[in-house]
Design an enzyme around this catalytic site. Sequence first.
Site, PDB file in Angstrom:
ATOM      1  N   GLU A 199       0.795  -1.224   0.000  1.00 30.92           N
ATOM      2  CA  GLU A 199       0.000   0.000   0.000  1.00 30.92           C
ATOM      3  C   GLU A 199       0.831   1.279   0.000  1.00 30.92           C
ATOM      4  O   GLU A 199       0.669   2.145   0.860  1.00 30.92           O
ATOM      5  CB  GLU A 199      -0.972  -0.037   1.190  1.00 30.92           C
ATOM      6  CG  GLU A 199      -1.867  -1.270   1.139  1.00 30.92           C
ATOM      7  CD  GLU A 199      -2.734  -1.455   2.384  1.00 30.92           C
ATOM      8  OE1 GLU A 199      -2.626  -0.647   3.307  1.00 30.92           O
ATOM      9  OE2 GLU A 199      -3.520  -2.423   2.406  1.00 30.92           O
ATOM     10  N   HIS A 276     -10.453  -5.614  -2.610  1.00 30.18           N
ATOM     11  CA  HIS A 276     -11.509  -5.522  -1.596  1.00 30.18           C
ATOM     12  C   HIS A 276     -12.653  -4.771  -2.258  1.00 30.18           C
ATOM     13  O   HIS A 276     -12.653  -3.536  -2.310  1.00 30.18           O
ATOM     14  CB  HIS A 276     -11.000  -4.797  -0.351  1.00 30.18           C
ATOM     15  CG  HIS A 276      -9.921  -5.561   0.357  1.00 30.18           C
ATOM     16  ND1 HIS A 276     -10.175  -6.750   1.015  1.00 30.18           N
ATOM     17  CD2 HIS A 276      -8.606  -5.326   0.512  1.00 30.18           C
ATOM     18  CE1 HIS A 276      -9.055  -7.209   1.538  1.00 30.18           C
ATOM     19  NE2 HIS A 276      -8.078  -6.368   1.245  1.00 30.18           N
ATOM     20  N   ASP A 306     -12.289  -9.954  -1.600  1.00 26.37           N
ATOM     21  CA  ASP A 306     -13.576 -10.136  -0.921  1.00 26.37           C
ATOM     22  C   ASP A 306     -14.551  -9.140  -1.522  1.00 26.37           C
ATOM     23  O   ASP A 306     -14.143  -8.128  -2.091  1.00 26.37           O
ATOM     24  CB  ASP A 306     -13.493 -10.051   0.607  1.00 26.37           C
ATOM     25  CG  ASP A 306     -12.784  -8.822   1.130  1.00 26.37           C
ATOM     26  OD1 ASP A 306     -12.772  -7.782   0.452  1.00 26.37           O
ATOM     27  OD2 ASP A 306     -12.236  -8.901   2.255  1.00 26.37           O
TER      28      ASP A 306
END
Length: 489
Positions: A199, A276, A306
């Site tokens: 990130e 995500h 997800d």
Amino acid sequence: MRTSSTSTTPSGTAGTPSSAAATPSRPSTAPPGPATGASGTSFRARLAALLAGVATVGALITAGATTAHAADTPLRDLAAAKGKVMGTAVTGSKLTGTYGDIAGREFNWLTPGNAMKWGSVEPTQGSFDWAEADQIVNFAEAHGQEVRGHTLVWHSQNPDWLANGSWTPAQLGTLMQNHINTEVGRYEGRVAAWDVVNEPFNEDGTYRPTLWYDGLGADYIASALTWARAADPAAKLYINDYNVEGVNAKSTALYNLVKSLKERGVPIDGVGLQAHLIVGQVPSTLQQNIQRFADLGVDVAITELDIRMQLPSDSAKLTQQAADYKAVMSACLAVTRCTGVTVWGFTDSDSWIPDTFPGQGAATPYDENYAPKPAYRAIVEALGGTTTEPPTGACTAAYSVTSQWNTGFTGQVRIACSGAALSSWRASWNFGAGQRITQAWNGTCAQTGATVTCSNASYNGTVPDGGSVTFGFNGSWSGSNPVPTVTLA
Ligand code: G3I
């Protein structure tokens, strides 16, 4: 013959987070371990292994069922046949019982969800705790799985001593290099890929101000990759980020970084797209984005998939979610250098979403009781497999062991109806290894010999179409605690 009766007592990013996957260069060729299950196992047997017994009851109706069934072939085998990997993030302490069975059977890559983060492995400077990380690596090796190391250099989940320290650039560089040497070195040859840097970007594509960027400048990334390569020359090295799934400012910044690193000869093998996602919002440019990274000469992995929804879930949302999972799988399958997909937890009972996005959840392919959801079936279908359709208009009962210790265990049975309904229920099964029920709640259970029969309490006999009821129990076991098949009546 002993009979025990128990009384009834009530019981009880896509705006993201503040990153995992795989490389085809180290395919999971090892044979499935003991818990992996054979591909040719019958549906019934595999369902039993899933800790789910299914029974059709009365009322035959029409509505589409929302419960997917386990495929006859595990996801890992379907993925391998397509040259891809199928991974999941895991929590080490949960790798027993049903959770361990599914993790071992369905996936060929594991990512420690938290266990390898700096805050986990070195909570106090110079004092290391490798217990959970070791446990996951050992589990993976016992099940013919590869490990994705997550993550070495991040702004989050650092130990307090590091995050709150006051460091000169030289000290920061030394800390980072030592950390990478220590962790990558410890697992040399056992961790196939590392999320070396996690990130690094803001949403607008500028660098995120972090301990590392502020102290060392943007080249902390090149340094980390170079040190990781030195510590394990065979491990694949990734940069991993979220909201970089589609073509946008952030993914373009990542693209430009990877391009520049390649041009400079800095070791970089792949990019991780966390993924995500939110139901109904799979970026339309996902495949195009994967392809442009692949065209730079790096692998691409979907590392933390997800797909969350506003709770409660319903049939329409779960159907859309299944289509979304299929879209992500298909995008990866369409690009040769996309190595595969890792889900960020395979069960809703082990997902970070509800804690971080209150009111949202149901983001994974299995529900909180380990029943496969339509999303699971969608993954199977995307991988070219088939699932047995659930009976139309059915109520089903799924048995699971929720925790287990020396001589005892806690279990539960979830009765769910789709296209059917119940006004009362009775669930029965035979224990195969001498287990005994000692206490039950939300139902009345009696055991005669190996046979257990549980019936509804006064307040939960009704299971409406689309609804569910769960009852629980404590029991004792020794030797083994196999999962019985539950019959509903
Ligand atoms: O271990 C403690 C436990 O002792 C304590 O009782 C409990 C109380 O809340 O907290 C536990 O720690 C939690 C930890 O997960 C383990 O469950 C932390 O509070 C919690 O913040 C931490 O969340 C993790 C999160 O990263 C932190 O940012 C999630 O589990 C983990 O899934 C998540 O994973 C990240 C990836 O590493 C990077 N990409 C985004 C992804 C989701 O945020």
